[in-house]
Design an enzyme around this catalytic site. Structure first.
Site, PDB file in Angstrom:
ATOM      1  N   GLU A   1      -0.961   5.469  -7.404  1.00 23.39           N
ATOM      2  CA  GLU A   1      -0.590   4.897  -8.996  1.00 23.39           C
ATOM      3  C   GLU A   1      -1.882   4.999  -9.849  1.00 23.39           C
ATOM      4  OE1 GLU A   1      -1.243   2.268  -5.989  1.00 23.39           O
ATOM      5  OE2 GLU A   1       0.628   3.118  -4.859  1.00 23.39           O
TER       6      GLU A   1
ATOM      7  N   SER B   1       0.979  -1.136   0.046  1.00 21.89           N
ATOM      8  CA  SER B   1       0.121  -0.063   0.202  1.00 21.89           C
ATOM      9  C   SER B   1       0.846   1.130   0.168  1.00 21.89           C
ATOM     10  CB  SER B   1      -1.043   0.024   0.995  1.00 21.89           C
ATOM     11  OG  SER B   1      -0.323   0.038   2.266  1.00 21.89           O
ATOM     12  N   SER B   2       0.394   2.300  -0.069  1.00 21.41           N
ATOM     13  CA  SER B   2       1.128   3.419  -0.591  1.00 21.41           C
ATOM     14  C   SER B   2       1.591   4.469   0.291  1.00 21.41           C
ATOM     15  CB  SER B   2       0.223   4.041  -1.693  1.00 21.41           C
ATOM     16  OG  SER B   2      -0.021   3.022  -2.520  1.00 21.41           O
TER      17      SER B   2
END
Length: 158
Positions: free
Chosen positions: A102, A43-44
């Site tokens: 993304e 995850s980011s």
């Protein structure tokens, strides 16, 4: 198992043609400079205090498990344009983490980059954080036979 908190982040992009979509994706990873590692899609979130380093300074051991937030697009439609983009936003408060978004699509890099930047801004708004810095990177690829486009933020402990 990955146990160290990353201290650096690196933006990379690559594109390639291949015999199959997976071969094209592999070629895009090689073009991005991370093709001989094992990507661990995450995850980011960028840990607070990381510093950006260029791919030329990032020494990733072959076979390493590498945390990465990425977008990838493959296509087997000759003549089509595919793109992938990533953006990261950092808040004004240095104690808080950064946020990566993304995006991939059929289309041009400029469009993907615009979308992913808005995504990062929206993620920061949802957290109630003011954006201090926003960086993005995108790539597009005109498919000849089977192509791939790849954009990522690599996290690593230097």
């Amino acid at each position: 198992m990955i146990i160290k908190t990353p201290t650096s982040h690196t933006f990379v992009t690559g594109s390639s043609e291949g015999y199959t979509p997976l071969n094209a994706f592999d070629g895009a990873l090689l073009a991005a400079g991370i093709g001989n590692t094992n990507l661990v899609k995450m995850s980011s979130i960028v840990p607070p205090g990381t510093r950006e380093v260029p791919i030329t300074e990032l020494v990733l051991p072959p076979g390493a498990l590498v945390p990465v937030a990425y977008a990838a697009m493959e296509s087997d439609i000759p003549g089509s344009m595919i793109c992938a983009a990533v953006a990261a936003a950092w808040p004004t408060d240095p104690a808080k983490p950064g946020l990566i978004m993304e995006y991939h699509a059929h289309g041009h890099r400029e469009d993907a980059e615009s979308v992913v930047r808005r995504m990062a801004e929206e993620g920061m708004r949802k957290r109630g954080w003011e954006v201090k810095t926003l960086k993005s990177m995108a790539i597009d690829h005109r498919v000849e036979k089977i192509g791939a486009a790849f954009a990522a933020v690599v996290l690593w402990d230097l």
